[in-house]
Design a protein around this motif. Sequence first.
Motif, mmCIF file in Angstrom:
data_model
loop_
_atom_site.group_PDB
_atom_site.id
_atom_site.type_symbol
_atom_site.label_atom_id
_atom_site.label_comp_id
_atom_site.label_asym_id
_atom_site.label_seq_id
_atom_site.Cartn_x
_atom_site.Cartn_y
_atom_site.Cartn_z
ATOM 1 N N SER A 104 0.839 -1.211 0.000
ATOM 2 C CA SER A 104 0.000 0.000 0.000
ATOM 3 C C SER A 104 0.865 1.249 0.000
ATOM 4 N N ILE A 105 1.881 1.267 0.891
ATOM 5 C CA ILE A 105 2.770 2.440 0.966
ATOM 6 C C ILE A 105 3.526 2.618 -0.348
ATOM 7 N N SER A 106 3.947 1.493 -0.973
ATOM 8 C CA SER A 106 4.674 1.592 -2.244
ATOM 9 C C SER A 106 3.800 2.241 -3.315
ATOM 10 N N MET A 107 2.512 1.919 -3.300
ATOM 11 C CA MET A 107 1.615 2.527 -4.305
ATOM 12 C C MET A 107 1.339 3.989 -3.970
ATOM 13 N N ILE A 108 1.190 4.281 -2.680
ATOM 14 C CA ILE A 108 0.909 5.671 -2.284
ATOM 15 C C ILE A 108 2.101 6.570 -2.614
ATOM 16 N N SER A 109 3.328 6.011 -2.464
ATOM 17 C CA SER A 109 4.517 6.840 -2.710
ATOM 18 C C SER A 109 4.959 6.794 -4.167
ATOM 19 N N GLY A 110 4.248 6.063 -4.999
ATOM 20 C CA GLY A 110 4.555 6.069 -6.430
ATOM 21 C C GLY A 110 5.611 5.078 -6.841
ATOM 22 N N LEU A 111 6.038 4.197 -5.940
ATOM 23 C CA LEU A 111 7.028 3.187 -6.317
ATOM 24 C C LEU A 111 6.397 2.103 -7.174
ATOM 25 N N LEU A 112 5.129 1.849 -6.898
ATOM 26 C CA LEU A 112 4.382 0.847 -7.666
ATOM 27 C C LEU A 112 3.152 1.519 -8.245
ATOM 28 N N LYS A 113 2.805 1.125 -9.425
ATOM 29 C CA LYS A 113 1.583 1.671 -10.007
ATOM 30 C C LYS A 113 0.426 0.727 -9.667
ATOM 31 N N GLY A 124 7.136 12.682 2.510
ATOM 32 C CA GLY A 124 8.419 12.090 2.891
ATOM 33 C C GLY A 124 8.159 10.620 3.167
ATOM 34 N N VAL A 125 9.066 9.761 2.724
ATOM 35 C CA VAL A 125 8.844 8.320 2.878
ATOM 36 C C VAL A 125 9.997 7.703 3.674
ATOM 37 N N VAL A 126 9.647 6.946 4.707
ATOM 38 C CA VAL A 126 10.663 6.208 5.475
ATOM 39 C C VAL A 126 10.458 4.726 5.194
ATOM 40 N N PRO A 127 11.332 4.134 4.371
ATOM 41 C CA PRO A 127 11.148 2.717 4.047
ATOM 42 C C PRO A 127 11.426 1.819 5.255
ATOM 43 N N GLN A 128 10.875 0.626 5.190
ATOM 44 C CA GLN A 128 11.060 -0.316 6.301
ATOM 45 C C GLN A 128 12.543 -0.672 6.466
ATOM 46 N N GLU A 129 13.232 -0.907 5.337
ATOM 47 C CA GLU A 129 14.657 -1.207 5.404
ATOM 48 C C GLU A 129 15.430 0.090 5.605
ATOM 49 N N LEU A 130 16.646 -0.046 6.121
ATOM 50 C CA LEU A 130 17.484 1.139 6.326
ATOM 51 C C LEU A 130 18.014 1.596 4.971
ATOM 52 N N ALA A 131 17.435 2.657 4.453
ATOM 53 C CA ALA A 131 17.850 3.162 3.132
ATOM 54 C C ALA A 131 18.829 4.312 3.316
ATOM 55 N N ILE A 132 19.989 3.971 3.853
ATOM 56 C CA ILE A 132 21.016 4.989 4.109
ATOM 57 C C ILE A 132 22.370 4.445 3.687
ATOM 58 N N TYR A 133 23.353 5.339 3.564
ATOM 59 C CA TYR A 133 24.696 4.927 3.151
ATOM 60 C C TYR A 133 25.552 4.689 4.390
ATOM 61 N N GLU A 134 25.922 3.441 4.586
ATOM 62 C CA GLU A 134 26.641 3.067 5.806
ATOM 63 C C GLU A 134 28.051 3.661 5.849
ATOM 64 N N GLU A 141 22.926 -0.064 -4.304
ATOM 65 C CA GLU A 141 21.881 0.956 -4.131
ATOM 66 C C GLU A 141 20.493 0.305 -4.192
ATOM 67 N N LEU A 142 20.378 -0.721 -5.037
ATOM 68 C CA LEU A 142 19.097 -1.440 -5.110
ATOM 69 C C LEU A 142 18.863 -2.232 -3.823
ATOM 70 N N ARG A 143 19.912 -2.932 -3.384
ATOM 71 C CA ARG A 143 19.783 -3.785 -2.199
ATOM 72 C C ARG A 143 19.547 -2.951 -0.945
ATOM 73 N N VAL A 157 15.488 3.146 -4.151
ATOM 74 C CA VAL A 157 14.046 3.249 -3.896
ATOM 75 C C VAL A 157 13.744 4.572 -3.188
ATOM 76 N N ARG A 158 14.585 4.910 -2.211
ATOM 77 C CA ARG A 158 14.379 6.174 -1.498
ATOM 78 C C ARG A 158 14.488 7.349 -2.465
ATOM 79 N N TYR A 159 15.478 7.266 -3.360
ATOM 80 C CA TYR A 159 15.612 8.321 -4.375
ATOM 81 C C TYR A 159 14.329 8.410 -5.200
ATOM 82 N N HIS A 160 13.785 7.230 -5.531
ATOM 83 C CA HIS A 160 12.586 7.197 -6.376
ATOM 84 C C HIS A 160 11.368 7.769 -5.639
#
Lengths: 310, 434
Positions: free
Chosen positions: A45-54, A79-89, B261-263, B268-271
């Motif tokens: 649902s969140i993926s569709m709301i944020s436009g990641l999925l159509k 603003g979207v906070v994904p479940q996985e850590l989407a950051i650069y370690e 970046e995909l993994r 995805v965040r960028y998108h």
Amino acid sequence: MSLLRVQGLFKAFGPLRAVDSVSFEVRPGEIYGLLGPNGAGKTTSISMISGLLKPDAGEVFVAGHAFWSDPQRAKRIMGVVPQELAIYEELSGRENLEFWGRMAGLSSSDAKSRATELLEALTLTDRAKDAVKNYSGGMKRRINLGCALLHQPQLLLLDEPTVGIDPQARQNILEFITKLRASGTAILYTTHYLEEAEALCQRIGIIDHGRLLAEGTLKELQDRLGGDRLFVLEADLKDASPDSWDGFSKRFRILQKTERQLVVGAIGQRDPSECLKDLLGLPVRVENVTLKRPSLNDVFLQLTGRELRE
Amino acid sequence: MLRVLLAKDLRRARRNPLPWLINLLIPLVITALIGLVFGGKSNSGALGRIRFALVDEDQTILSEFLRGSANQREGGKYLDPVIMEREAALREINDNKISAVLIIPTNFTRSYLTGKSGISLELIKNPAQSVHPAVMEELLGALVTGLNAIARNLQSEFPDWQEVIEGQRDYKEISRLIERAGDKLKQAEKFINPPLVIYEKDAPGARAGEGGATNSVAGVAKPAARKASPASEVFGYLLAGMAGMFLLFVANNAMTDLHRELRQRTLVRYHTLHERLSPFIASKVVFTVVVLLLSSAILIIGGGWLFGIEWRQPLAFAAVCFAYACFAAGLMAVLVALVPDERKAGALNTIVSMGLGMAGGCMFPPQSLPAFLRDHVTPLLPTHWFVDTARNLQYSGGDVAWPLALGKLLVASLLLLALAAWLFRRQFREGVRP
């Protein structure tokens, strides 16, 4: 006016209906909780709301405008906070914040000053220059949250932001989110933690197998079970058939029945002592009867026939 | 935005440089190893002069003639003979100071001129070296063949020559002997020069993309189309091939970052912030090209410095390197888009890189590839366009068709980039998760 309105959202992956005709809305200054077990359809649902999925069908309206009529406009607002850590370690906390600030369209100086504010608000100023890979799980979660807030979005989509962290770190994040709500941000919060939804959300939607089964305030959801208390009756119920008891189904709503336990709620406004007397008069040898406040788990139990924790 | 994305990637690469360094060091190390096996470095970039000991136990005019001819004219460019006693020579070879010892035994001249059978020259090769002793053996074989040919043709003159050597003839008789030998050699000249069969390599400019060697039968030898530098260029030849292959690995490593970046869901965040993915993908391609150019510079300049290679047309070479970097980045972007799973992609990319490298002539000269591959596949491969052009720029004259290779590589890279962008768009629409 609602900041987010979802109408008849539908998405299927082959034969699997991941999200099936889901509709709800989120207002400014409100935290709307989407509560459901893993695989219920929250992230889709969140993926569709944020436009990641159509979506295959349905519409998403952001600030009154259909999302797909101008996706970029909608994305600027949220603003979207994904479940996985989407950051650069490899980068530091500050570098991460500044980078995502630049990606959100801020100038270099604005990104720097916003990063400083957020590091302060997330109590990470001391570790701002350390590489994120050296952070604890809770600190990473906070940076992950902060990266979505640089551009001060009016609508925040949080996909299980407290998964896998200790209670103290979770409490910090929940307090931070409460402050965001107070500043007028509309928040869609998905979780499978009952306590979080109960403590944090003004309104809650219960989702399972892609369908939104019920929604409302905690009180409204509790009322579906028959008021603010439930009766837990312990007895030998192996051969018992409550439906055959004289007028029982007209006086009580059965939430759960096992060989040892029967959980029921009273139908209509009835005096608890009268209900208690009624239960003690049932044609089974009752060992114990207790009263409890109905939880979201009880609501989920009533709606799906199984516990959310299963 | 592209600048910010690039700065982020370069910063991340700087914080974790090990994978990059490994990919850069491997081709340099392999080139060094192969180069050393083939004889080591010299200041001129050539295999170097062969230092060997010459032990003359015969001490006659003929043996002195052989001693003297070893380091005269052309021989002096490649041979560095040292006259010494047998024991001293064996000590030198034990100390690995010389490549071989050539011994002219006692009574060699007498036995040769009297036509005795079983006469021999003795060659002791240095077992610690591989190429120089082998070259010495070949040279000695040529010398023996020459001596045998002389013996067959001038046998009747040998008794007179022996008396000359023993000092029993006067100058008048010696001059007559020389005159007779000269007449015989003059009669043989028409059978020797010009040769009936010659061996030559086509000028690469004339047959671009092939570079094969051919035998030709001709009455007149063609003038050499190139000014080939002496064996020198074994390092340059190897390094160009290594660069062609390992730049693909470096590109793979750089583009693997897109997998990360995909993994890590950062793409995805960028998108979630931007509808169009192309700036992000473009930044990865530019990043990969930048990394490849830096790698090329390290390989080519560093390798050149390390192995004493003088690159002959550096600007043309740099332009071809740039086009090849674009091709490698485009190829790897397509592979990432085709196989979003990082592990599967790792195996596939390695196979593709090695296959393209080997079939393109990076590891082996194209001439040594199987005929079908060499004739029908290799000419179509961008790796071959790059390596062949790079080698031709180094070894042939100024008529190399490098702009053609440059154009082909750039067109290939543009096509690959367009394909990668299309594949990524399709994958995201379908909700494919790595």
